[in-house]
Design a protein around this motif. Structure first.
Motif, mmCIF file in Angstrom:
data_model
loop_
_atom_site.group_PDB
_atom_site.id
_atom_site.type_symbol
_atom_site.label_atom_id
_atom_site.label_comp_id
_atom_site.label_asym_id
_atom_site.label_seq_id
_atom_site.Cartn_x
_atom_site.Cartn_y
_atom_site.Cartn_z
ATOM 1 N N HIS A 194 0.829 -1.210 0.000
ATOM 2 C CA HIS A 194 0.000 0.000 0.000
ATOM 3 C C HIS A 194 0.865 1.262 0.000
ATOM 4 O O HIS A 194 0.590 2.218 -0.746
ATOM 5 C CB HIS A 194 -0.915 0.000 1.225
ATOM 6 N N ARG A 195 1.902 1.278 0.830
ATOM 7 C CA ARG A 195 2.734 2.477 0.955
ATOM 8 C C ARG A 195 3.488 2.763 -0.335
ATOM 9 O O ARG A 195 3.529 3.917 -0.808
ATOM 10 C CB ARG A 195 3.721 2.318 2.124
ATOM 11 N N GLU A 196 4.114 1.747 -0.919
ATOM 12 C CA GLU A 196 4.935 1.967 -2.112
ATOM 13 C C GLU A 196 4.082 2.430 -3.293
ATOM 14 O O GLU A 196 4.493 3.322 -4.050
ATOM 15 C CB GLU A 196 5.699 0.688 -2.473
ATOM 16 N N VAL A 197 2.896 1.838 -3.456
ATOM 17 C CA VAL A 197 2.036 2.270 -4.560
ATOM 18 C C VAL A 197 1.625 3.725 -4.365
ATOM 19 O O VAL A 197 1.664 4.533 -5.306
ATOM 20 C CB VAL A 197 0.803 1.351 -4.674
ATOM 21 N N MET A 198 1.245 4.078 -3.153
ATOM 22 C CA MET A 198 0.840 5.460 -2.888
ATOM 23 C C MET A 198 2.009 6.424 -3.077
ATOM 24 O O MET A 198 1.860 7.495 -3.674
ATOM 25 C CB MET A 198 0.281 5.567 -1.471
ATOM 26 N N GLY A 202 0.662 7.503 -6.335
ATOM 27 C CA GLY A 202 -0.427 8.261 -5.741
ATOM 28 C C GLY A 202 -1.802 7.652 -5.876
ATOM 29 O O GLY A 202 -2.803 8.395 -5.905
ATOM 30 N N VAL A 203 -1.917 6.318 -5.975
ATOM 31 C CA VAL A 203 -3.234 5.685 -6.026
ATOM 32 C C VAL A 203 -3.358 4.656 -4.906
ATOM 33 O O VAL A 203 -2.362 4.212 -4.334
ATOM 34 C CB VAL A 203 -3.500 4.995 -7.394
ATOM 35 N N PHE A 226 2.970 -9.398 -5.555
ATOM 36 C CA PHE A 226 1.545 -9.264 -5.262
ATOM 37 C C PHE A 226 0.798 -8.775 -6.496
ATOM 38 O O PHE A 226 1.263 -7.882 -7.206
ATOM 39 C CB PHE A 226 1.314 -8.245 -4.143
ATOM 40 N N PHE A 227 -0.387 -9.360 -6.724
ATOM 41 C CA PHE A 227 -1.374 -8.779 -7.626
ATOM 42 C C PHE A 227 -2.401 -8.046 -6.763
ATOM 43 O O PHE A 227 -2.712 -8.472 -5.648
ATOM 44 C CB PHE A 227 -2.073 -9.860 -8.452
ATOM 45 N N CYS A 228 -2.926 -6.934 -7.264
ATOM 46 C CA CYS A 228 -3.966 -6.199 -6.549
ATOM 47 C C CYS A 228 -4.752 -5.386 -7.560
ATOM 48 O O CYS A 228 -4.402 -5.310 -8.743
ATOM 49 C CB CYS A 228 -3.373 -5.321 -5.451
ATOM 50 N N ASP A 229 -5.826 -4.770 -7.077
ATOM 51 C CA ASP A 229 -6.697 -3.982 -7.942
ATOM 52 C C ASP A 229 -6.679 -2.520 -7.535
ATOM 53 O O ASP A 229 -6.532 -2.190 -6.346
ATOM 54 C CB ASP A 229 -8.133 -4.509 -7.866
ATOM 55 N N LEU A 230 -6.859 -1.648 -8.520
ATOM 56 C CA LEU A 230 -7.009 -0.228 -8.252
ATOM 57 C C LEU A 230 -8.223 0.002 -7.360
ATOM 58 O O LEU A 230 -9.280 -0.612 -7.553
ATOM 59 C CB LEU A 230 -7.176 0.533 -9.572
ATOM 60 N N THR A 235 -6.122 8.305 -11.627
ATOM 61 C CA THR A 235 -5.155 9.350 -11.974
ATOM 62 C C THR A 235 -3.828 9.089 -11.281
ATOM 63 O O THR A 235 -3.764 8.927 -10.062
ATOM 64 C CB THR A 235 -5.671 10.736 -11.564
ATOM 65 N N LEU A 236 -2.753 9.059 -12.053
ATOM 66 C CA LEU A 236 -1.420 8.763 -11.519
ATOM 67 C C LEU A 236 -0.682 10.059 -11.198
ATOM 68 O O LEU A 236 -0.661 10.987 -12.012
ATOM 69 C CB LEU A 236 -0.612 7.949 -12.533
#
Length: 276
Positions: A194-198, A202-203, A226-230, A235-236
């Motif tokens: 979660h942290r790295e994607v944000m 920024g999503v 990991f696979f995950c969903d938006l 918006t990136l």
């Protein structure tokens, strides 16, 4: 992936033996390794001790075994010659034979660890080597150091039939990548996702699913895929200190994987094929 070398077997148990003529020698200069190129299909070989018999046996340290082949680390600079030359370690991503390519990358990780722990970080005295396990210790203050592996995540973020694909900023590797980053002290590996994607794009994400892990010895890392969903707005907001580019890529436009070396490209391929 690069560590998938069956039917060959990489042995992790610590059973050092003296170097013999058929012992394979791994010699490094920075992020280059000494090899002889054998053809145009990225086939290669390493020197054996018989090729370097003018170097005293005590200048080599046992590293590990693959099948019945023992690999040794050169503790002093080995000059080029006799058909051997230093090439980038990244050559090993697609080199053949595969089991020897993996040995070269695993050896680099151990070479870096030994080089970085010649002296005690507590009192500054020279470290000694254990005879029974892969460990260095200080005989004065009794500090013990084992090989360090850094946990990190590789994250495939799905948005319907699109996948979030990035390229790294300031890296030698410029091909397609996924969001990635190292775990921090005190956080779970899921929190790292979660942290790295944000931080990088920024999503938000949801529906995390662990896929598999990979020892990525190029950077002393254990990767968790990991696979995950938006989750929400697509918006990136790209952190260009970390990423050169990041974009949503349609499934059919994703790149192929000729190297078949990395967890990243295996995950991209699975999504491209509609399997994830």
């Amino acid at each position: 992936m690069i560590q998938d070398i069956a039917p060959h077997q990489y042995h992790t148990e610590y059973n050092p033996v003296p170097v013999q003529d058929d012992g394979v020698i791994l010699a490094y200069r920075g992020r280059t390794v000494l090899v002889r190129l054998e053809g145009e299909d990225k086939s290669f070989s390493y020197p054996t001790y018989a090729d370097l018999a003018d170097v005293p046996a005590e200048r080599f340290r046992w590293l590990f075994r693959e099948d019945d082949i023992n690999y040794f680390l050169a503790l002093e600079d080995i000059p080029e010659g006799r058909g051997f030359a230093y090439i980038s370690i990244n050559f090993m991503r697609a080199a053949r034979p595969r089991f020897q390519a993996f040995a070269g990358v695993a050896g680099l990780s151990l070479h870096n660890w030994y080089s970085n722990h010649r002296f005690c970080g507590q009192c500054g005295r020279p470290m000694a080597h254990s005879d029974v396990e892969r460990m260095v210790y200080c005989g004065h203050c009794h500090t013990m150091i084992y090989p360090r592996i850094c946990p990190a995540v590789i994250v495939a973020v799905r948005n319907g039939d699109k996948l979030l694909v990035s390229t790294y900023a300031g890296r030698e590797y410029t091909r397609a990548a996924l969001i990635a980053g190292f775990a921090e002290v005190g956080e779970t590996i899921e929190q790292t996702v979660h942290r790295e994607v944000m931080e990088e794009v920024g999503v938000k994400v949801k529906n995390l699913r662990f896929y598999k892990s990979q020892p990525w010895c190029f950077t002393d890392t254990l990767l968790f895929g990991f696979f995950c969903d938006l989750d929400g707005d697509e918006t990136l907001r790209v952190d260009h200190n970390e990423l050169a580019t990041a974009q949503w890529v349609e499934r059919h436009d994703l790149p192929d994987d000729p190297e078949q070396a990395s967890l990243t490209m295996e995950m991209i391929t699975l999504f491209k094929q509609g399997k994830m």
